[in-house]
Each structure stands twice: as structure tokens, then as C-alpha cells.
Write a protein that holds these residues in place. Sequence first.
Motif, PDB file in Angstrom:
ATOM      1  N   ASP A  92       0.862  -1.172   0.000  1.00  0.00           N
ATOM      2  CA  ASP A  92       0.000   0.000   0.000  1.00  0.00           C
ATOM      3  C   ASP A  92       0.903   1.229   0.000  1.00  0.00           C
ATOM      4  O   ASP A  92       2.071   1.151   0.422  1.00  0.00           O
ATOM      5  CB  ASP A  92      -0.933  -0.007   1.214  1.00  0.00           C
ATOM      6  N   PRO A  93       0.414   2.383  -0.444  1.00  0.00           N
ATOM      7  CA  PRO A  93       1.281   3.564  -0.594  1.00  0.00           C
ATOM      8  C   PRO A  93       1.965   3.983   0.707  1.00  0.00           C
ATOM      9  O   PRO A  93       3.133   4.374   0.701  1.00  0.00           O
ATOM     10  CB  PRO A  93       0.329   4.648  -1.087  1.00  0.00           C
ATOM     11  N   GLY A  94       1.248   3.904   1.829  1.00  0.00           N
ATOM     12  CA  GLY A  94       1.851   4.329   3.088  1.00  0.00           C
ATOM     13  C   GLY A  94       3.034   3.462   3.463  1.00  0.00           C
ATOM     14  O   GLY A  94       4.080   3.969   3.878  1.00  0.00           O
ATOM     15  N   THR A  95       2.879   2.139   3.370  1.00  0.00           N
ATOM     16  CA  THR A  95       3.964   1.217   3.700  1.00  0.00           C
ATOM     17  C   THR A  95       5.152   1.430   2.771  1.00  0.00           C
ATOM     18  O   THR A  95       6.301   1.421   3.211  1.00  0.00           O
ATOM     19  CB  THR A  95       3.465  -0.235   3.590  1.00  0.00           C
ATOM     20  N   TRP A  96       4.873   1.627   1.498  1.00  0.00           N
ATOM     21  CA  TRP A  96       5.956   1.811   0.519  1.00  0.00           C
ATOM     22  C   TRP A  96       6.797   3.047   0.866  1.00  0.00           C
ATOM     23  O   TRP A  96       8.020   2.994   0.845  1.00  0.00           O
ATOM     24  CB  TRP A  96       5.345   1.936  -0.884  1.00  0.00           C
ATOM     25  N   ARG A  97       6.131   4.154   1.211  1.00  0.00           N
ATOM     26  CA  ARG A  97       6.881   5.367   1.519  1.00  0.00           C
ATOM     27  C   ARG A  97       7.627   5.240   2.853  1.00  0.00           C
ATOM     28  O   ARG A  97       8.704   5.814   3.027  1.00  0.00           O
ATOM     29  CB  ARG A  97       5.941   6.567   1.550  1.00  0.00           C
ATOM     30  N   LEU A 156       9.142   2.736   3.873  1.00  0.00           N
ATOM     31  CA  LEU A 156      10.350   1.957   3.595  1.00  0.00           C
ATOM     32  C   LEU A 156      11.355   2.743   2.748  1.00  0.00           C
ATOM     33  O   LEU A 156      12.366   2.189   2.313  1.00  0.00           O
ATOM     34  CB  LEU A 156       9.979   0.654   2.875  1.00  0.00           C
ATOM     35  N   GLY A 157      11.053   4.041   2.479  1.00  0.00           N
ATOM     36  CA  GLY A 157      11.967   4.891   1.697  1.00  0.00           C
ATOM     37  C   GLY A 157      11.639   4.955   0.225  1.00  0.00           C
ATOM     38  O   GLY A 157      12.374   5.583  -0.551  1.00  0.00           O
ATOM     39  N   GLY A 158      10.512   4.347  -0.179  1.00  0.00           N
ATOM     40  CA  GLY A 158      10.140   4.398  -1.591  1.00  0.00           C
ATOM     41  C   GLY A 158       9.493   5.727  -1.965  1.00  0.00           C
ATOM     42  O   GLY A 158       8.964   6.427  -1.109  1.00  0.00           O
ATOM     43  N   SER A 159       9.540   6.058  -3.239  1.00  0.00           N
ATOM     44  CA  SER A 159       8.915   7.287  -3.761  1.00  0.00           C
ATOM     45  C   SER A 159       7.777   6.896  -4.685  1.00  0.00           C
ATOM     46  O   SER A 159       7.846   5.896  -5.408  1.00  0.00           O
ATOM     47  CB  SER A 159       9.929   8.126  -4.540  1.00  0.00           C
ATOM     48  N   GLY A 160       6.696   7.733  -4.619  1.00  0.00           N
ATOM     49  CA  GLY A 160       5.570   7.453  -5.477  1.00  0.00           C
ATOM     50  C   GLY A 160       4.838   6.220  -4.993  1.00  0.00           C
ATOM     51  O   GLY A 160       4.520   6.084  -3.813  1.00  0.00           O
ATOM     52  N   VAL A 161       4.590   5.268  -5.892  1.00  0.00           N
ATOM     53  CA  VAL A 161       3.908   4.020  -5.566  1.00  0.00           C
ATOM     54  C   VAL A 161       4.787   2.866  -6.019  1.00  0.00           C
ATOM     55  O   VAL A 161       5.626   2.999  -6.928  1.00  0.00           O
ATOM     56  CB  VAL A 161       2.520   3.935  -6.222  1.00  0.00           C
ATOM     57  N   ALA A 162       4.592   1.712  -5.377  1.00  0.00           N
ATOM     58  CA  ALA A 162       5.473   0.563  -5.620  1.00  0.00           C
ATOM     59  C   ALA A 162       5.432   0.086  -7.066  1.00  0.00           C
ATOM     60  O   ALA A 162       6.464  -0.301  -7.642  1.00  0.00           O
ATOM     61  CB  ALA A 162       5.078  -0.575  -4.674  1.00  0.00           C
TER      62      ALA A 162
END
Length: 404
Positions: A358-363, A365-371
Motif C-alpha cells: 500500500d502507498p503508506g507502507t511503501w513510503r 520503507l523509503g520508496g517514492s511514489g507508488v510501488a
Amino acid sequence: MHEQPTLAAPLVPPAAPAVPGQGSRAASRRAARRRKASGPAGEGLRRLVPQALVVAFLAGGTSAFVADDKAVRLSVDGVPRTFHTFADDVEELLADEGVAVGAHDIVAPAPGEALANGDEVVVRYGRPVALTLDGQRRQVWTTARTVEGALRQLGVRAEGAYLSVSRAAAISRQGLSLDVRTERTITFLADGRERTVRTNAATVREALAEAGITLSGQDATSVAPGSFPRDGQTVSVLRITGSRQVREEAIPYAVERTRDPELFAGSEVVERQGVTGVRRVTYSIRTVNGVRQKPRRTGEEIVREPVSRKVRVGTRPMPTSVAGADGLDWGALAACESGGRPGAVDPSGTYGGLYQFDPGTWRSLGGSGVAQDAPAAEQTFRAKKLYVQRGASPWPHCGRRLYR
């Protein structure tokens, strides 16, 4: 008693009459010959012969002198006169009379021809004519003294023709300019009809008027209206109507990419969305003889400028190892969660990528945008980080596949 006869007086020839041309070169030449013949030997002869022989000699010389005299008729440019001359040929006659001729003049008989008593010599001067015949200009020469005579001499068909100068006009030695437009046949195709006219018009436009055809608005002809109409020419009349159409068209936006060393390689972050611009374009639409033509672009106006899209592109090398998670079967987990598709998205649109972040979990973890927009390697790296934090609980149905 017989009467003694009276001696007759010696015969003396009458004085020769004055003859026109006696002072000419021919008369001078003959006088010189007579003077030579009457030199010292002649004087001795006169001393030796009786008076009667001298008289006879003189009488014979006079007869020969008179025999060289000729009555001729000379006509110069239509003006005749008759006179006496001692000239031997036509050339000498013209020189004696001061008649100069050029390359464009006519002399009959030819200048080298001998002259005899009663001959007639005709001289006709050439005249330059700047002739424009059916639009073609050229310089010609004629010996005719009138326009009508020149047309006949030049073989120009004048019936029904337009002449810039009267046919009866005289042509001087200096010449003249003459514009001739012969009568021609022109066919017009207009409004579904064919019309043929005989005309000496100078332009297609004039011939149209003679045919009773009117051009209006944007109407045109298949040849330039100001061009010279040729004999046998066919001219089409184009009935043209026009209209204007305005359309709004999209202007694509540009994409500006900048390198970002803080993002992992293969990652892209949209910093600003692009906005499409709008232009207002004007077209001219023509209909020719009822057939609509392809629209022609005549102008444009920018209503809204486009806004470029800004994207940051990661250049940081992507790590592949996370302690405590490298030995697990991440391929089996991805196959279970997304069918092994990095861009997969669930039906609700909430979860995406190989491991359905999900977008919240991805961000977090240091991710940008969506997985689902990130490279597969980055998705696997962040899934390993999530496993180290929370174990297999984020994947309640497929998590057990990690341990096969």
C-alpha cells in the motif's frame, strides 16, 4: 553664155544641243577619250587632209556622242520623273542622281544592270516596323508606304484584327510601331456550359467579358486573367466560395528529467505534473465548382501555454542484500501476490507491485511514489526490509511461500 557655177560653202555641223547629265562622270570620261584622240597625231592628220574630211570627221564624232545619250524614267518611292543620262548602268545612274540605297531597299533592275534608251528604274525604300503580332514583338522591314500595304507584304491576316494604327496610315522612312491582334477562337467552360467566341482581345479577362461571363468574389480562371488568349485555347472558369473555421488544438507538454543521486537507479519521481497547452487555429475552407477542398491553415493563436512535466531520475546504486532476508524465496512470494508482475495493481487500486504494497507502507520503507512504478529490484529490496521489521505478517495468505 554659160554662167560660172558658185562654190558651195563648207558644211559645218550644227552645235550640239545641251543635254542633261552632260557634266556627269560618264560625260567627263567620254570627253577625256575625245581629247586623247585629238592629240599631236590628230593635229598632223588635220594638216594633211582636206577641209571636207575634217568636216566629215567632226560630224561623225558628234553622232557618236549623241548616241550615248539615253532617255530613262526613274521612280523613287513612287515619285517618277523622265530625263536624259549618259550613265552606262543602273548603279551609275543612281550615283549621278544622288540616290543612295541600303540593304533594306529595293532597286529594279539590279544596280549592275546596263541601261538602254527608254528603260525604267524603280527604287523603293525600306521602312522599319516594330511589329507586335499576337503578343510577340519583332523588328521587320517593309517597302510598303502604308500600313495596309505592309500587312499584305508581311502576310499578316488582318480580317477582324485589331490594329493600333489605321490601315490607311502612311509609313515614313523612320518607320512606326504597330500592334496587331488577329482574330482567334477561344472556348470557355463555365457553369457547366461551353462557350466559344471569336475575339481579338488582348487578355483572357477581355475575352471573358465578350463571352458574357462575369467573375465575382473569389472566382478564378485556369490561366491568368491577364495572359494573352491563344487561338484554340480552352479556359476553365472556377467558381469559388470560401469560409473560415476555427478549431482548438492541444499543445503537448515537454518532460524535463533531472538526475537525483538520492534515488536508487531505475527509480523516477514526478516532481511536477505536466499540463497540456491549447492553441486556437484558423482554417480557410474553399469550395471549387461545388467540390470542397482540403482546409488550409491561415493562422493560429496560443490560448494556454503548456506546462512541462518535471521528473527526478535516480542514480544511486540499488543494494540487493538485506541481512536476515536474503535466503528466502522472494520469487515464490511475488508469484503468489501479483503473478510476478511488477506493475500489478489490485482491483481496489490500493495495493500494487510484486508484493502488493500500500502507498503508506511503501513510503515508510523509503520508496517514492507508488510501488508499481518502481523497478522490480527496488521492490524486492524494500520487501526484504519490511520482512526484517515485521516478518511474514504483511502477507498473511502468501507469506508461508517464503520458506519453501
